[in-house]
Design an enzyme around this catalytic site. Sequence first.
Site, short mmCIF file in Angstrom:
data_model
loop_
_atom_site.label_atom_id
_atom_site.label_comp_id
_atom_site.label_asym_id
_atom_site.label_seq_id
_atom_site.Cartn_x
_atom_site.Cartn_y
_atom_site.Cartn_z
CE LYS A 1 -6.73 -10.06 -21.95
NZ LYS A 1 -7.28 -8.88 -21.27
N GLY B 1 0.82 -1.20 0.00
CA GLY B 1 0.00 0.00 0.00
C GLY B 1 0.85 1.25 0.00
O1 M6R Z 1 -8.99 -7.40 -10.68
P1 M6R Z 1 -9.79 -6.51 -11.57
O2 M6R Z 1 -10.74 -7.24 -12.44
O3 M6R Z 1 -10.49 -5.40 -10.80
O4 M6R Z 1 -8.74 -5.80 -12.51
C1 M6R Z 1 -9.13 -4.79 -13.40
C2 M6R Z 1 -8.04 -4.50 -14.40
O5 M6R Z 1 -6.89 -4.06 -13.74
C3 M6R Z 1 -7.71 -5.73 -15.26
O6 M6R Z 1 -8.82 -6.22 -15.92
C4 M6R Z 1 -6.62 -5.38 -16.28
O7 M6R Z 1 -7.11 -4.48 -17.23
C5 M6R Z 1 -6.08 -6.66 -16.93
N1 M6R Z 1 -4.64 -6.63 -16.92
C6 M6R Z 1 -6.53 -6.82 -18.34
O8 M6R Z 1 -6.03 -7.99 -18.92
#
Ligand code: M6R
Length: 616
Positions: free
Chosen positions: A489, A103
């Site tokens: 991606k 954090g």
């Molecule tokens: O854990 P979360 O689903 O909240 O994460 C959200 C984004 O950080 C996550 O989807 C990110 O965009 C990925 N690396 C995409 O592949």
Amino acid sequence: MCGIVGYVGNRGSLDVLVGGLKRLEYRGYDSAGVAVIDPEGRLGTRKHAGKLGVLTDDLGATPLADGHTGIGHTRWATHGGPTDENAHPHLGDDGRLALIHNGIIENFGELKDELAAAGHTFSSETDSEVAALLVGDAYRATGDLTQAMLQVVNRLEGAFTLLAVHAEQPGVVVGARRNSPLVIGLGEGENFLGSDVAAFVAYTRRAMEIGQDQLVTIRPDSVEIVDFGGAPVDASTFEVDWDASAAEKGGWSSFMAKEISEEPEAVAKTIIGRVDDGLVRIPELDGLDEGFLSTIDRVVVIACGTAAYAGMVGKYAIEQWARVPVDVELAHEFRYREPVLGPNTLVVSISQSGETMDTLMAVKYARKEGAKTLSICNTQGATIPRESDAVVYTHAGPEVAVASTKAFVAQITAMYLFGIQLGQVRGTLDDARARELVRELQAVPDKLATVLATGDRIRELARWMADTQSVLFLGRHVGYPVALEGALKLKELAYIHAEGFAAGELKHGPIALIEPGQVVFVIVPSPRDTNSLHAKVVSNIQEIRARGARVIAIAEAGDAAVLPHADEVIRIPLASPFFEPLLAVVPLHIFGMELAAAKGLDVDQPRNLAKSVTVE
Ligand code: M6R
């Protein structure tokens, strides 16, 4: 971001700590370290910049006296670069106390000045060392690690998980959390702490939640939780629904390859237990009660990255099926613009990890403003579900690769289920139509297996394109978020410039990007679609092809109209338009992975990224 492990029991603690850190590697990190108390009551630490292997090689070459109490950390640099000095643990009380931190301590500057004025010197640039020195000083005054931590956490601002051990208290690890993840693992004669259950699932699947602003003291035979005021707290336990093997690579070349192969299963498992007599019945929505579902006048979806694209797909479906307006907003933009929320607004957060700080803060804001909150989450024991009125878990299983794949299709599935149930409750879907949608959704996993079979051809395309500098993605309607996901991606995995556009937007600007050889993926709507989007997208293909674009179309089996115009057609099975994203996205996941692999990049841990983004 930052992985945290704590252990007390009768095993050798180094094995448990290093094994736990290994399983937390997926979170992303740039240095690693451990601290253990040996049987003589001496505290030993070892820490290094770089991957875990640097630390384990050093431990192999110059062993550290092991014991049964310890803490381990993988650091994702925020304050100060990834160096040995900045790696955790940090020390206090003249080297008798070790502390690890995840954090950001926002008031560390003033605390550091105070410590400097009291004669302390610093061996790192981190905010975390400030906490170690403060807890060390508080220990000197109190002689008790729990009391020392309690004193200090009440002085810290920001977000943190802290774990500490003291040489004078072998058999004790103290942890504290505020807006940062921490879960307790319950064993027989041993207990664990971890950033998530992956840290200890090899030893126990029994886990306990620890809430915000709470502090936990684990000993081999006890777990005590208090709030930051020192009052005892009751915590609930849960059983982790996957085992350590689910988070192993198995025979796959990468976690991402394994996780893409699990996309059919992720959809199937997310549906299980939520269909009754052919209609959707999500038991977890009872937390919101049916009365509320029928009075919702607006749904606001908050999420980041891939999860936000799942929300966009959900928007199209929910608006169609339940006739409720749905707004999708990036969680980090949400609370800073003072959004208008009312008692009949349902705020739906989507998060694989359940720990994304931007999303967590948006959920907290929504609750404060009086909105009801529903969390769609893939991780048991995570913070966002606990901060929400109700949670619908996706059952994709642990997702280790930084790039989200199987969690994405599971999130879309959960949104579809929610949309169908909302339509049922509100009477906008009659039973016959709802049953038809459910049957279609249940058929998706088998269709996904067919799409996975196109993997070899996509791998060939990716190899052929390894030197490509820019790729565009076009889609319309539910194909638009799929285009955005395909572009994300490629950016995160292959470090290629990629953009996703709504195909209708092309003539408003992006068509200027088209020059001979520009690769464009086009997600083609079904020709059976009643709103004639298919014909419009085929026209778009012709427009860009006329300007020299190299078009790779993702189109439904039997769609002959695209053939004369596209350079390559990847076929997906027939499905009704709303379910196409689940099928069309898989080739794009495979493409991103294969292109990164063709460029020799680390598919599972792309540069600069963390799996769980626990800072704003
Ligand atoms: O854990 P979360 O689903 O909240 O994460 C959200 C984004 O950080 C996550 O989807 C990110 O965009 C990925 N690396 C995409 O592949």
